[in-house]
Design an enzyme around this catalytic site. Structure first.
Site, PDB file in Angstrom:
ATOM      1  N   GLU A   1      -9.173   2.986  -9.491  1.00  0.00           N
ATOM      2  CA  GLU A   1      -7.775   3.413  -9.279  1.00  0.00           C
ATOM      3  C   GLU A   1      -7.216   4.300 -10.388  1.00  0.00           C
ATOM      4  OE1 GLU A   1      -5.514  -0.149  -8.417  1.00  0.00           O
ATOM      5  OE2 GLU A   1      -6.689  -0.587  -6.631  1.00  0.00           O
TER       6      GLU A   1
ATOM      7  N   ASN B   1     -14.034   3.959  -7.719  1.00  0.00           N
ATOM      8  CA  ASN B   1     -13.471   3.155  -6.628  1.00  0.00           C
ATOM      9  C   ASN B   1     -11.953   3.363  -6.545  1.00  0.00           C
ATOM     10  OD1 ASN B   1     -14.153   0.942  -4.704  1.00  0.00           O
ATOM     11  ND2 ASN B   1     -12.784  -0.316  -5.961  1.00  0.00           N
TER      12      ASN B   1
ATOM     13  N   HIS C   1      -8.054  -0.721   2.110  1.00  0.00           N
ATOM     14  CA  HIS C   1      -7.000  -1.692   2.433  1.00  0.00           C
ATOM     15  C   HIS C   1      -6.131  -1.012   3.493  1.00  0.00           C
ATOM     16  CE1 HIS C   1      -8.246  -4.464  -0.607  1.00  0.00           C
ATOM     17  NE2 HIS C   1      -8.167  -3.531  -1.548  1.00  0.00           N
TER      18      HIS C   1
ATOM     19  N   GLU D   1     -13.564  -2.777  -0.170  1.00  0.00           N
ATOM     20  CA  GLU D   1     -12.568  -3.874  -0.160  1.00  0.00           C
ATOM     21  C   GLU D   1     -11.872  -3.941   1.197  1.00  0.00           C
ATOM     22  OE1 GLU D   1      -9.910  -3.603  -3.548  1.00  0.00           O
ATOM     23  OE2 GLU D   1     -11.520  -3.000  -4.895  1.00  0.00           O
TER      24      GLU D   1
ATOM     25  N   ASP E   1      -9.964  -4.535   4.399  1.00  0.00           N
ATOM     26  CA  ASP E   1      -9.146  -5.477   5.164  1.00  0.00           C
ATOM     27  C   ASP E   1      -8.132  -4.632   5.930  1.00  0.00           C
ATOM     28  OD1 ASP E   1      -7.241  -4.947   3.069  1.00  0.00           O
ATOM     29  OD2 ASP E   1      -7.559  -6.903   2.134  1.00  0.00           O
TER      30      ASP E   1
HETATM   31  C1  XIL Z   1      -6.939  -8.362  -6.164  1.00  0.00           C
HETATM   32  C2  XIL Z   1      -7.529  -9.745  -5.876  1.00  0.00           C
HETATM   33  O1  XIL Z   1      -7.880  -9.844  -4.531  1.00  0.00           O
HETATM   34  C3  XIL Z   1      -6.530 -10.813  -6.242  1.00  0.00           C
HETATM   35  O2  XIL Z   1      -7.117 -12.095  -6.093  1.00  0.00           O
HETATM   36  C4  XIL Z   1      -6.058 -10.624  -7.671  1.00  0.00           C
HETATM   37  O3  XIL Z   1      -5.048 -11.556  -7.974  1.00  0.00           O
HETATM   38  C5  XIL Z   1      -5.522  -9.214  -7.867  1.00  0.00           C
HETATM   39  O4  XIL Z   1      -6.517  -8.292  -7.500  1.00  0.00           O
HETATM   40  N1  XIL Z   1      -7.582  -3.313  -5.484  1.00  0.00           N
HETATM   41  C6  XIL Z   1      -8.610  -3.794  -6.242  1.00  0.00           C
HETATM   42  C7  XIL Z   1      -8.827  -5.241  -6.374  1.00  0.00           C
HETATM   43  O5  XIL Z   1      -9.446  -3.018  -6.717  1.00  0.00           O
HETATM   44  O6  XIL Z   1      -9.332  -5.577  -7.628  1.00  0.00           O
HETATM   45  C8  XIL Z   1      -7.574  -6.044  -6.073  1.00  0.00           C
HETATM   46  O7  XIL Z   1      -7.943  -7.412  -5.974  1.00  0.00           O
HETATM   47  C9  XIL Z   1      -6.928  -5.571  -4.794  1.00  0.00           C
HETATM   48  C10 XIL Z   1      -6.554  -4.116  -4.890  1.00  0.00           C
END
Ligand code: XIL
Length: 312
Positions: A125, A166, A202, A232, A234
């Site tokens: 990020e 990422n 996401h 990641e 979802d």
């Molecule tokens: C999130 C986790 O899912 C949580 O459990 C934690 O409290 C905060 O981080 N982008 C990312 C991840 O790269 O590391 C994040 O994960 C979600 C957003």
């Protein structure tokens, strides 16, 4: 997970896996569902809570579990502005000191997990939504070269791990994706190695980019000589989810998984945990959730699961 990984491998991918985290590992029902390819909680605040003091036990719990089960681990993440301890964030270090702090963190962590992490998310990020660099202690002190410097340190510590940049909202062509492509070029211009770009994915039910848009976006990265992965995934909606939202969600999962299947260099997919029971969404996006293929009670959502399975 429940046949998804096997199907992905049969179709030529490296994995279809799920993230996990330490708290849920004591939930027997959760652990009863076999997960392939786990993701570690190796964030800076957990791993190096104070300068040059390392704490690997939570991360080790996950790599040990993966080793016992013959699972692959994507490791996440080395340099990120969030979940960063305040000794780094507000330490007031100069350029040279912060570079050495960052290199030391990367070298010690990657060396500890050498041979155990098949992928590393080296930098997470680094961009704002408009594609400009995100202001954070690394960028503000070192400038954009903190990114290639991080990749060089990771490559030196484990030459065989695949090294990833990422980020989120880079699943479609646009300003942020373009600047993520520029990060790939920047790393290469510095003579450092980058193997892949992770698209967090996401996504949102009903506004997930179409399959063809996702394919075009991935090809823009692939044309720069890197592989890609969904890291990641979802797809959230308002809760409680309506029946029509679940139907749309199944289509959105199919479009995303289908896009990865269309691109040979898309090596795998990780969902951000497999069950709504341990999803991060409700705490960060109040009123939203139901983003994963298994529900709050660890019950499989047949419509969503089947859409994923048949897209693989
Ligand atoms: C999130 C986790 O899912 C949580 O459990 C934690 O409290 C905060 O981080 N982008 C990312 C991840 O790269 O590391 C994040 O994960 C979600 C957003």
């Amino acid at each position: 997970i429940d046949g998804l990984n096997a199907r992905a491998i049969a179709a030529g991918k490296d994995y279809f896996g799920s993230a996990t985290d330490n708290p849920e590992l004591t939930d027997a029902a959760y652990d009863g569902i076999v997960i392939q390819s786990k993701l570690t909680p190796e964030k800076w605040d957990a791993i190096e809570p104070s300068r040059d003091t390392f704490s690997f036990s939570n991360g080790d719990a996950i790599t040990d579990l993966a080793a016992r089960n013959g699972q692959k681990v994507r490791c996440h993440t080395l340099v990120w502005y969030s979940q960063l301890p305040s000794w780094v964030k507000t330490g007031g270090y100069n350029n040279a000191t912060l570079i050495s702090i960052m290199e030391n963190h990367i070298t010690k962590e990657v060396t500890h997990y050498k041979g155990k992490c098949f992928h590393w998310d080296v930098v997470n990020e680094a961009l704002n939504e408009d594609g400009t660099y995100r202001s954070n202690v690394f960028y503000d002190t070192i400038g954009p070269s903190y990114i290639p410097i991080a990749f060089k340190a990771a490559a030196a510590a484990d030459p065989s791990a695949k090294l990833y940049y990422n980020d989120y909202n880079i699943e479609n062509l646009g300003a942020k994706s373009t600047r993520a492509q520029n990060i790939v070029k920047l790393i290469k211009q510095y003579g450092a190695k980058i193997d892949g770009v992770g698209m967090q994915a996401h996504l949102i039910v009903g506004s997930t980019p179409s399959q063809s848009a996702q394919v075009a976006n991935m090809n823009a990265f692939v044309n720069l000589g890197v592989e890609v992965a969904y890291t990641e995934l979802d797809i959230r909606t308002n809760t409680p989810a309506t029946a029509s939202a679940v139907t749309q969600q199944a289509k959105d999962y199919a479009a995303t998984v289908g896009a990865c299947m269309e691109v040979a260099e898309c090596v795998g997919i990780t969902i951000w945990d497999y069950t709504d029971k341990y999803s991060w969404i409700p705490s960060v996006f109040p009123g939203q959730g139901a983003a994963l293929p298994w529900d709050q009670n660890l019950k499989k959502k047949d419509e969503v699961y089947k859409a994923i399975l048949s897209a693989l």
